[in-house]
Design an enzyme around this catalytic site. Structure first.
Site, PDB file in Angstrom:
ATOM      1  N   SER A 296      -9.579   1.354   3.301  1.00 44.23           N
ATOM      2  CA  SER A 296      -8.894   2.182   2.341  1.00 44.23           C
ATOM      3  C   SER A 296      -7.814   1.463   1.547  1.00 44.23           C
ATOM      4  O   SER A 296      -7.250   2.039   0.620  1.00 44.23           O
ATOM      5  CB  SER A 296      -8.249   3.361   3.091  1.00 44.23           C
ATOM      6  OG  SER A 296      -7.260   2.877   4.002  1.00 44.23           O
TER       7      SER A 296
ATOM      8  N   LYS B 279       0.851  -1.190   0.000  1.00 46.99           N
ATOM      9  CA  LYS B 279       0.000   0.000   0.000  1.00 46.99           C
ATOM     10  C   LYS B 279       0.888   1.242   0.000  1.00 46.99           C
ATOM     11  O   LYS B 279       1.942   1.263   0.651  1.00 46.99           O
ATOM     12  CB  LYS B 279      -0.880  -0.029   1.256  1.00 46.99           C
ATOM     13  CG  LYS B 279      -1.926   1.068   1.337  1.00 46.99           C
ATOM     14  CD  LYS B 279      -2.808   0.859   2.570  1.00 46.99           C
ATOM     15  CE  LYS B 279      -3.885   1.912   2.708  1.00 46.99           C
ATOM     16  NZ  LYS B 279      -4.740   1.702   3.897  1.00 46.99           N
TER      17      LYS B 279
ATOM     18  N   SER C 197      -9.421  -0.974   7.483  1.00 44.10           N
ATOM     19  CA  SER C 197      -8.971  -0.795   6.098  1.00 44.10           C
ATOM     20  C   SER C 197      -8.356  -2.008   5.430  1.00 44.10           C
ATOM     21  O   SER C 197      -8.170  -2.016   4.215  1.00 44.10           O
ATOM     22  CB  SER C 197      -7.973   0.355   6.016  1.00 44.10           C
ATOM     23  OG  SER C 197      -8.690   1.557   5.916  1.00 44.10           O
TER      24      SER C 197
HETATM   25  N1  GLN Z   1     -12.683   3.930   7.308  1.00 38.37           N
HETATM   26  C1  GLN Z   1     -11.944   4.322   8.466  1.00 38.37           C
HETATM   27  C2  GLN Z   1     -11.495   5.744   8.331  1.00 38.37           C
HETATM   28  O1  GLN Z   1     -11.835   6.338   7.370  1.00 38.37           O
HETATM   29  C3  GLN Z   1     -10.769   3.391   8.679  1.00 38.37           C
HETATM   30  C4  GLN Z   1      -9.617   3.668   7.807  1.00 38.37           C
HETATM   31  C5  GLN Z   1      -8.453   2.774   8.024  1.00 38.37           C
HETATM   32  O2  GLN Z   1      -8.548   1.710   8.634  1.00 38.37           O
HETATM   33  N2  GLN Z   1      -7.307   3.217   7.535  1.00 38.37           N
HETATM   34  O3  GLN Z   1     -10.832   6.278   9.161  1.00 38.37           O
END
Ligand code: GLN
Length: 513
Positions: free
Chosen positions: A166, A76, A190
């Protein structure tokens, strides 16, 4: 060849059925053919081939480094990679090239794994769709697979579905067979969210078990590097390589055991599975509920103890997460001031004006919104009311888990997401942030409490899209968690990745249109 497990590829290398460079070329080829999925921000072709060649030489000399030698992997784009651009899918870092590798990346390279590239994501890992990065949204490969298209009659290029986020790019790299494993990050779900929606295994290890050094922070107190693979045993192998103390991250802990492989036939008769009643949340789809019950029944029939349990503070976890998240975001993002590295706004009337231009141009509105909220929560007059209160709620949420695990439950079984993946047109029409907030209801509690959790693909929905179930374990009992997860994987009969590949071939034809 592309759909083998890590062990099988390793064996294929040793038996001379394929060489690391041949395999690397196959993956590079496939990355090109699946470019329209937008999974990669950077493909490191030259470097990949060089690393594959080095691995090949080791094999020829009879000194392979271990199970990951020669294995293609993706990372990532929020993990630092030496001399390879690391953008966080943000304009702020679009030209940033770190001088060092994140510890987890270095560990993979030390094992001889071959870096294929950096994957697409939501900007700075804020989001649940992989739709919010500056390089555009990532597409879910299941959009192009046979089941989705026959069930829905959708036209793939206009009706495509999202990957979740994400870490959507990393999930797609593994699901579309361009890498055997991929690193994601997991702050609130994520890794598990896109893992579930793309039909692959997504592991969020216990907090502190994997080093965060070189992972560009979102929420330091919750971030964990995540692992995507196509099988649970593969995830265990990768965990074995990545876990353990790191002098560069003071929150790391020593690995409790050195698991690499999981037992083939784990006995669940001595295991107690908890079903949290609060997870029957509004918006849970019928298909997901059906899978959840099916797997709970499987456990019961196999002799495991299955108990309904209560985690009464679950309802506060989203609010708690966002107050803490925004607070840490406001602090973390302060380093992007246009002075040391990253984007700089071309305004020279004053330092303040330069800061403002830098941050306005460099961040998208999701990031700016969280910085603003975070600074508001942290104001002297608000701090007690928001931040301190959220810290107290965090403790209550963690205590819920402690009392359930203290009463003898070994592993919790829950859905990973409320529904299967949404169409991009729906996802972007609704208030994206509201949707994003709701989607994390099952995943954020494990981050708040630092627990290990994994999503396992269990079935296709009536729309022909993957549904994942989540298992949550006791802190540092990652190996037991994975053993139970493998037990599920062996029994659910999720269509193999090569079946999904049938769709991929069609996809290559349709995408030429
Ligand atoms: N969807 C969550 C956020 O927007 C988690 C994101 C993540 O785990 N990086 O913060």
């Amino acid at each position: 060849m592309l759909s083998l497990t890590l062990k099988e590829v390793s064996l294929a290398f040793r038996e001379g059925r394929i060489s690391p460079t041949e395999l690397c070329r196959k993956c590079l080829n496939r990355i090109k053919k699946t470019q329209h999925l937008n999974a990669y921000i950077t493909v490191t072709e030259e470097l990949s081939l060089k690393q594959a060649q080095q691995s090949e030489t080791r094999l020829q000399q009879g000194v392979p480094l271990g199970p990951l030698d020669g294995i293609p992997f993706a990372v990532k784009d929020n993990f630092c990679t030496k001399n390879v651009k690391t953008t966080c899918a943000s304009r702020m870092l679009k030209d940033y090239t770190p001088p060092y590798n994140a510890t987890v990346v270095q560990k993979l390279l030390d094992q001889g794994a071959v870096l294929m590239g950096k994957t697409n994501m939501d900007e700075f890992a804020m989001g649940s769709g992989s739709t919010d990065g500056t390089y555009g949204p990532v597409k879910n490969p299941w959009t192009y697979a046979e089941p989705y298209r026959t069930q829905t009659g959708a036209a793939p290029d206009s009706d495509w579905i999202v990957t979740g986020g994400s870490s959507g790019g990393s999930a797609v790299a593994v699901a579309s067979l361009t890498s055997y494993l991929a690193l994601g990050s997991d702050t609130g779900g994520s890794t598990r969210n896109p893992g579930a929606l793309c039909g692959v295994v997504g592991l969020k290890p216990s907090y502190g078990l994997l080093s965060r050094h070189g992972l560009i922070p979102l929420v330091n107190s919750m971030d964990v590097p995540g692992i995507f693979t196509r099988s649970v045993n593969d995830a265990a192998i990768v965990l074995g390589v990545l876990q353990g103390l790191d002098v560069r991250d003071s929150t790391t802990v020593p690995a409790p055991s050195s698991p690499t492989e999981l037992p083939e036939d784990f006995d669940v008769r001595n295991i107690c599975i908890g079903i949290p009643k609060e997870y029957h949340a509004p918006g849970l789809s019928e298909d997901t509920l059906a899978q959840w019950s099916r797997v709970a029944d499987m456990f019961e029939m196999a002799g495991a103890r299955v108990e309904q349990v209560s985690l009464p503070h679950t309802q506060y976890s989203i609010v708690c997460y966002y107050v803490l998240c925004c607070g840490e975001v406001a602090s973390n993002m302060a380093r992007f001031d246009g002075l040391e590295y990253g984007h700089r706004g071309e305004v020279d009337s004053s330092t303040e004006a330069m800061y403002a231009a830098t941050r306005h141009e460099g961040f998208n509105d999701v990031v700016r919104g969280r910085i603003l909220s975070g600074n508001y929560f942290l104001l002297k007059q608000n701090y007690q009311h928001y931040y301190m209160k959220a810290q107290k709620v965090r403790r209550l949420i963690a205590d819920d888990f402690n009392s359930v695990f203290g009463s003898g439950v070994d592993v919790l079984l829950t859905p990973t997401t409320l529904t299967d993946a949404a169409r991009y047109s729906d996802f972007s029409q609704e208030d994206n942030r509201t949707r994003s907030v709701q989607e994390d209801v099952f995943t954020q509690p494990a981050n708040i409490a630092g627990l290990p959790a994994v999503t396992v693909p269990t079935a296709l929905s009536r729309r022909g899209l993957p549904i994942g179930l989540q298992l949550v374990g006791r802190v540092l009992e990652d190996k037991k968690l994975l053993s139970v997860a493998q037990w599920v994987e062996q029994r659910v009969g999720f269509p193999s990745i090569s079946d999904c590949d049938i769709g991929m071939i069609k996809m290559e034809q349709t995408s030429a249109v």
